[in-house]
Design a protein around this motif. Structure first.
Motif, PDB file in Angstrom:
ATOM      1  N   SER A  92       0.734  -1.246   0.005  1.00 34.91           N
ATOM      2  CA  SER A  92      -0.022  -0.099   0.034  1.00 34.91           C
ATOM      3  C   SER A  92       0.745   1.242   0.055  1.00 34.91           C
ATOM      4  N   LEU A  93       0.255   2.337  -0.290  1.00 33.86           N
ATOM      5  CA  LEU A  93       0.939   3.527  -0.104  1.00 33.86           C
ATOM      6  C   LEU A  93       1.642   3.956   0.938  1.00 33.86           C
ATOM      7  N   VAL A 144     -18.059  -3.371  -4.694  1.00 39.11           N
ATOM      8  CA  VAL A 144     -16.879  -2.982  -5.661  1.00 39.11           C
ATOM      9  C   VAL A 144     -15.752  -2.248  -5.123  1.00 39.11           C
ATOM     10  N   VAL A 145     -14.607  -2.434  -5.470  1.00 41.79           N
ATOM     11  CA  VAL A 145     -13.305  -1.590  -5.071  1.00 41.79           C
ATOM     12  C   VAL A 145     -12.589  -1.393  -6.322  1.00 41.79           C
ATOM     13  N   VAL A 146     -11.965   0.018  -6.010  1.00 41.20           N
ATOM     14  CA  VAL A 146     -11.023   0.366  -7.187  1.00 41.20           C
ATOM     15  C   VAL A 146      -9.833   0.476  -6.328  1.00 41.20           C
ATOM     16  N   LEU A 147      -8.756   0.004  -7.160  1.00 40.14           N
ATOM     17  CA  LEU A 147      -7.377  -0.324  -6.739  1.00 40.14           C
ATOM     18  C   LEU A 147      -6.361   0.373  -7.697  1.00 40.14           C
ATOM     19  N   GLY A 148      -5.832   1.457  -7.384  1.00 37.49           N
ATOM     20  CA  GLY A 148      -4.894   2.190  -7.990  1.00 37.49           C
ATOM     21  C   GLY A 148      -3.513   1.975  -7.829  1.00 37.49           C
ATOM     22  N   PHE A 149      -2.778   1.709  -9.013  1.00 41.33           N
ATOM     23  CA  PHE A 149      -1.325   1.403  -8.899  1.00 41.33           C
ATOM     24  C   PHE A 149      -0.506   2.304  -9.711  1.00 41.33           C
ATOM     25  N   PRO A 150       0.069   3.343  -9.028  1.00 45.97           N
ATOM     26  CA  PRO A 150       0.737   4.550  -9.671  1.00 45.97           C
ATOM     27  C   PRO A 150       2.018   3.853 -10.626  1.00 45.97           C
ATOM     28  N   CYS A 151       2.242   4.380 -11.517  1.00 44.91           N
ATOM     29  CA  CYS A 151       3.256   4.074 -12.429  1.00 44.91           C
ATOM     30  C   CYS A 151       3.931   5.319 -13.367  1.00 44.91           C
ATOM     31  N   ASN A 152       5.278   4.965 -13.200  1.00 41.16           N
ATOM     32  CA  ASN A 152       5.851   6.239 -13.872  1.00 41.16           C
ATOM     33  C   ASN A 152       6.730   5.851 -15.193  1.00 41.16           C
ATOM     34  N   GLN A 153       6.259   4.389 -15.780  1.00 43.00           N
ATOM     35  CA  GLN A 153       6.619   4.012 -17.018  1.00 43.00           C
ATOM     36  C   GLN A 153       6.312   4.923 -18.339  1.00 43.00           C
ATOM     37  N   SER A 211       5.519   7.833  -2.680  1.00 37.06           N
ATOM     38  CA  SER A 211       4.203   7.524  -2.065  1.00 37.06           C
ATOM     39  C   SER A 211       3.553   8.623  -1.387  1.00 37.06           C
ATOM     40  N   GLU A 212       4.466   9.347  -0.612  1.00 39.03           N
ATOM     41  CA  GLU A 212       3.709  10.446   0.399  1.00 39.03           C
ATOM     42  C   GLU A 212       3.149  11.352  -0.638  1.00 39.03           C
ATOM     43  N   LYS A 233       4.202   2.773  -5.923  1.00 45.59           N
ATOM     44  CA  LYS A 233       4.444   2.918  -7.681  1.00 45.59           C
ATOM     45  C   LYS A 233       4.976   1.410  -8.113  1.00 45.59           C
ATOM     46  N   VAL A 234       4.619   0.975  -9.167  1.00 46.49           N
ATOM     47  CA  VAL A 234       5.013  -0.188  -9.739  1.00 46.49           C
ATOM     48  C   VAL A 234       5.137  -0.193 -11.349  1.00 46.49           C
ATOM     49  N   ASN A 235       5.912  -1.039 -11.946  1.00 47.77           N
ATOM     50  CA  ASN A 235       6.273  -1.083 -13.158  1.00 47.77           C
ATOM     51  C   ASN A 235       4.954  -2.221 -13.821  1.00 47.77           C
ATOM     52  N   VAL A 236       4.449  -1.906 -14.931  1.00 45.93           N
ATOM     53  CA  VAL A 236       3.384  -2.687 -15.451  1.00 45.93           C
ATOM     54  C   VAL A 236       3.825  -3.461 -16.783  1.00 45.93           C
TER      55      VAL A 236
END
Length: 161
Positions: A11-12, A57-66, A75-76, A95-98
């Motif tokens: 998590s963040l 229902v849940v939304v899951l956000g995965f920040p990505c810088n690619q 994260s902060e 943050k993840v790579n996709v």
């Protein structure tokens, strides 16, 4: 791996989260970015989450810088930006790579089970969306141009299953 429930993410706030915590829910997984032309979709994602969260229902956000280096913060900073600018309350992850060798295993699974345009597995840009059935399997993949409100029919269909 047989479903998204087999994966975990951080998590963040830095805590490991097993996606099995969302078992039995319809899940919308999105790779996000704070400085993208599609960033205003955070508002639509939050609205969809608020409209359907009590129904499962849940939304899951995965920040990505690619993509265009459009998520440079830590994260902060990401969390503060999302809360301040879009009132985001749905779960956000580190943050993840996709794509590529360092892609998060969850996104490898998602891409394998829902190809993009012309059968491509690679994610092309920020705000690619994956809708997950209550059993943890992938229902569909949506392009960044697809607005969150355009998913309501599919969300309702999966809730009724």
């Amino acid at each position: 791996m047989t479903s998204v429930y087999d994966f975990s993410a951080v998590s963040l706030s830095g805590h490991p989260v097993s996606l099995s915590e969302y078992q039995g829910k319809v899940i919308l997984i999105v790779n996000t970015a704070s400085f993208c032309g599609f960033t205003p979709q955070y508002q639509g994602l939050e609205k969809l989450y608020q409209q359907f969260k009590d129904l499962g229902v849940v939304v899951l956000g995965f920040p990505c810088n690619q993509f265009g280096m459009q998520e440079p913060g830590d994260s902060e900073k990401i969390g503060a930006f999302c809360e301040k600018n879009y009132g985001v309350t749905f779960p956000l992850f580190e943050k993840v790579n996709v794509n590529g060798d360092k892609a998060h295993p969850l996104f490898n699974y998602l891409k394998e089970h829902a190809h993009g345009v012309l059968g491509s597995e690679a994610i092309k840009w920020n705000f690619t969306k994956f809708l997950i059935k209550k059993d943890g399997t992938v229902f569909n993949r949506y392009a960044p141009l697809t607005k969150p409100e355009d998913l309501i029919g599919d969300v309702q269909k999966l809730l009724a299953e």
